[in-house]
Design a protein around this motif. Structure first.
Motif, mmCIF file in Angstrom:
data_model
loop_
_atom_site.group_PDB
_atom_site.id
_atom_site.type_symbol
_atom_site.label_atom_id
_atom_site.label_comp_id
_atom_site.label_asym_id
_atom_site.label_seq_id
_atom_site.Cartn_x
_atom_site.Cartn_y
_atom_site.Cartn_z
ATOM 1 N N ALA A 72 102.943 -0.029 100.766
ATOM 2 C CA ALA A 72 102.325 -1.283 100.343
ATOM 3 C C ALA A 72 101.284 -1.036 99.255
ATOM 4 N N ALA A 73 100.486 0.021 99.386
ATOM 5 C CA ALA A 73 99.465 0.320 98.391
ATOM 6 C C ALA A 73 100.086 0.826 97.101
ATOM 7 N N ARG A 74 101.117 1.609 97.191
ATOM 8 C CA ARG A 74 101.758 2.133 95.977
ATOM 9 C C ARG A 74 102.416 1.017 95.189
ATOM 10 N N ARG A 75 103.029 0.052 95.881
ATOM 11 C CA ARG A 75 103.633 -1.069 95.170
ATOM 12 C C ARG A 75 102.577 -1.971 94.531
ATOM 13 N N ALA A 76 101.422 -2.125 95.192
ATOM 14 C CA ALA A 76 100.378 -2.996 94.653
ATOM 15 C C ALA A 76 99.649 -2.343 93.483
ATOM 16 N N GLY A 77 99.429 -1.049 93.536
ATOM 17 C CA GLY A 77 98.689 -0.372 92.472
ATOM 18 C C GLY A 77 97.186 -0.591 92.602
ATOM 19 N N ASP A 78 96.516 -0.641 91.477
ATOM 20 C CA ASP A 78 95.063 -0.808 91.480
ATOM 21 C C ASP A 78 94.677 -2.144 92.122
ATOM 22 N N ALA A 79 93.575 -2.122 92.878
ATOM 23 C CA ALA A 79 93.098 -3.329 93.555
ATOM 24 C C ALA A 79 91.580 -3.239 93.680
ATOM 25 N N ASP A 80 90.971 -4.399 93.970
ATOM 26 C CA ASP A 80 89.516 -4.468 94.150
ATOM 27 C C ASP A 80 89.180 -4.100 95.587
ATOM 28 N N LEU A 81 88.797 -2.867 95.810
ATOM 29 C CA LEU A 81 88.471 -2.374 97.140
ATOM 30 C C LEU A 81 87.100 -1.711 97.123
ATOM 31 N N GLY A 82 86.540 -1.584 98.298
ATOM 32 C CA GLY A 82 85.230 -0.985 98.500
ATOM 33 C C GLY A 82 84.718 -1.386 99.864
ATOM 34 N N GLY A 83 83.429 -1.511 99.996
ATOM 35 C CA GLY A 83 82.864 -1.881 101.283
ATOM 36 C C GLY A 83 82.817 -0.695 102.223
ATOM 37 N N PHE A 84 83.041 -0.958 103.522
ATOM 38 C CA PHE A 84 82.971 0.105 104.518
ATOM 39 C C PHE A 84 84.039 1.160 104.249
ATOM 40 N N ARG A 85 83.674 2.404 104.544
ATOM 41 C CA ARG A 85 84.631 3.519 104.504
ATOM 42 C C ARG A 85 84.833 4.019 105.928
ATOM 43 N N TYR A 86 85.990 4.610 106.180
ATOM 44 C CA TYR A 86 86.360 4.955 107.550
ATOM 45 C C TYR A 86 86.836 6.396 107.641
ATOM 46 N N THR A 87 86.561 6.991 108.807
ATOM 47 C CA THR A 87 87.003 8.355 109.101
ATOM 48 C C THR A 87 87.653 8.365 110.470
ATOM 49 N N GLY A 88 88.440 9.419 110.718
ATOM 50 C CA GLY A 88 89.059 9.574 112.026
ATOM 51 C C GLY A 88 90.500 9.129 112.013
ATOM 52 N N SER A 89 91.033 8.822 113.214
ATOM 53 C CA SER A 89 92.437 8.462 113.474
ATOM 54 C C SER A 89 93.315 9.698 113.318
ATOM 55 N N GLY A 90 94.586 9.535 113.572
ATOM 56 C CA GLY A 90 95.513 10.653 113.574
ATOM 57 C C GLY A 90 96.031 11.034 112.197
ATOM 58 N N PRO A 91 96.887 12.054 112.155
ATOM 59 C CA PRO A 91 97.410 12.500 110.852
ATOM 60 C C PRO A 91 98.379 11.509 110.215
ATOM 61 N N ASP A 92 98.919 10.583 111.000
ATOM 62 C CA ASP A 92 99.876 9.625 110.452
ATOM 63 C C ASP A 92 99.209 8.391 109.841
ATOM 64 N N ALA A 93 97.915 8.328 109.876
ATOM 65 C CA ALA A 93 97.218 7.156 109.349
ATOM 66 C C ALA A 93 97.336 7.114 107.831
ATOM 67 N N GLY A 94 97.437 5.911 107.299
ATOM 68 C CA GLY A 94 97.488 5.734 105.850
ATOM 69 C C GLY A 94 96.080 5.537 105.295
ATOM 70 N N ARG A 95 95.665 6.481 104.430
ATOM 71 C CA ARG A 95 94.313 6.439 103.866
ATOM 72 C C ARG A 95 94.416 6.152 102.373
ATOM 73 N N CYS A 96 93.911 4.978 101.968
ATOM 74 C CA CYS A 96 94.080 4.552 100.578
ATOM 75 C C CYS A 96 92.754 4.058 99.995
ATOM 76 N N TYR A 97 92.736 4.060 98.652
ATOM 77 C CA TYR A 97 91.582 3.554 97.899
ATOM 78 C C TYR A 97 90.290 4.236 98.381
#
Length: 421
Positions: free
Chosen positions: A157-182
């Motif tokens: 979904a992120a690769r198809r959308a490309g650049d986007a207006d993101l920011g705010g809170f950042r997150y850490t943790g979850s498993g290796p299968d989690a999708g981490r973008c922007y």
């Protein structure tokens, strides 16, 4: 004879004086009220509702709801936790626009509902309390500025959308299968936490086979009307919210009855936490202010007058006040009282009987005449009625002066015995 003008001796404030003192405050309050009415009138026609899919405001989300509807996704708006939990079902996406407003009981209700569902949960800017309930194992980091960012991830979904207006809170943790973008400084502002499978899908396909997952967005700006058409914001929003045919759009509210115990909230429940400490601090401040400003009582200290007023000026000023008020009775009473006070020691009358006519008048009459005559005239002079006009008042003053002068002359010419005789 011309009647003397009537003078008022009242010291009560008049209507004109009250108006002159309070008109400044009244004008200020009127301007404030008019300003509030004007602002309310200017904004009365506007639509309000941040992230509300029914709102066309710049911060609303009607444009996104319209695009989802065109793609076959039905949007249901709910404003309570119970409605959101009851609306969860198969092939359903739950969007929580402000999870930070939810209390612990509400978060537990949502966690139970999403645990039974097979759809997607999207949380916008969740803090740590919301993460512990709805995305265990994920930690929230310091927020970053919202700006244009590249996906830098393998999430379709992120690769198809490309650049986007993101920011705010950042997150850490979850498993290796989690999708981490922007990401910002290595920490993602979009985090997809998979459920049973790690498969990601695009917009609704009608199969309802999308795996349950949770998507965390650090900022909600890309969902708003004024940013939806910029860069890949619309594409990313449609893919995140349109992966199922039904969308439950939850707008948390502080008026949600589910936040109260047993469905009811008392007045104290509406007061922010820590109000007791605030009241204690105000009480301490009030006591300290009272001690600082309080007057310390002690013995009376005589002070010299800054200006010495001559007795003649004081007498003249008081007489003018009597004249302006037309108080001939009070002026006559003052003149007679002063004459009686001065005559009493000259005729041998004790101070206790200065105002007693039966004692003072015979003593004065005895000093004036040997036979004690003219007592009636003396009584009228010293204890008589008030004069009828100003002329009679002047005549009374003259007669009192003559009486006092006569007694003084007799006192001076009276024969005195020599102390040695």
């Amino acid at each position: 004879m011309t009647a003397s003008p009537a003078y008022s001796t009242s010291v009560s404030p008049t209507a004109a004086r009250i108006w002159s003192r309070s008109r400044g405050l009244l004008i200020a309050l009127l301007v404030l009220a008019l300003g509030g009415i004007v602002i309310a009138a200017l904004k009365s026609g506007e639509q309000h509702g941040r992230l509300d899919p029914r709102s066309a405001d710049p911060t609303g989300s009607r444009a996104l709801a319209t695009l989802l509807s065109e793609r076959g996704v039905s949007t249901r708006v709910v404003t309570s936790t119970r409605e959101a939990a009851d609306a969860m079902g198969p092939d359903t996406t739950l969007l929580v626009t402000n999870p930070n407003l939810l209390a612990d009981r509400q978060l537990d209700t949502l966690r139970t509902a999403t645990g039974r569902a097979t759809g997607r949960t999207v949380l916008l800017g969740p803090d740590q309390a919301a993460l512990d309930a709805l995305a265990p194992g994920v930690r929230a980091a310091e927020p970053a500025d919202v700006t244009v960012r590249a996906p830098d991830c393998a999430l379709p979904a992120a690769r198809r959308a490309g650049d986007a207006d993101l920011g705010g809170f950042r997150y850490t943790g979850s498993g290796p299968d989690a999708g981490r973008c922007y990401s910002v400084d290595g920490l993602p502002t979009l985090l997809r936490v998979p459920g049973n499978t790690a498969e990601d899908t695009g917009p609704a396909s009608g199969s309802g086979a999308a795996a349950p997952d949770t998507v965390l967005l650090g900022s909600s700006d890309l969902l708003q009307n004024h940013r939806l058409a910029e860069r890949g914001n619309a594409s990313l929003a449609l893919q995140l919210l349109g992966s199922h045919r039904h969308l439950v759009w939850y707008l948390p509210s502080v008026s949600d009855p589910s936040t109260a115990q047993n469905g009811e909230r008392s007045f104290l429940d509406l007061i922010p936490s820590g109000w007791r400490w605030g009241l204690l601090q105000l009480a301490v401040a009030a006591v300290l202010t009272a001690l600082w400003r309080a007057r310390r009582l002690g013995p009376l200290v005589p002070e010299r007058l800054p200006v010495t007023v001559p007795a003649a000026e004081t007498t003249e000023g008081r007489a003018r006040l009597y004249q302006q008020a037309g108080a001939r009775d009070q002026a006559a009473a003052v003149l007679r009282s002063a004459t009686r006070t001065r005559l009493a020691p000259l005729v041998g009358v004790p101070p206790l009987h200065v105002d007693t006519a039966d004692v003072l008048v015979p003593a004065v009459a005895t000093r004036l005449t040997a036979d004690g005559g003219s007592a009636t005239a003396l009584h009228a002079l010293l204890f008589g009625p008030a004069p009828e006009d100003d002329k009679a008042l002047v005549q009374l003053a003259d007669r009192l002066d003559d009486l006092e002068r006569s007694i003084l002359l007799q006192e001076r010419h009276a024969p005195r015995e020599h102390p040695d005789s």
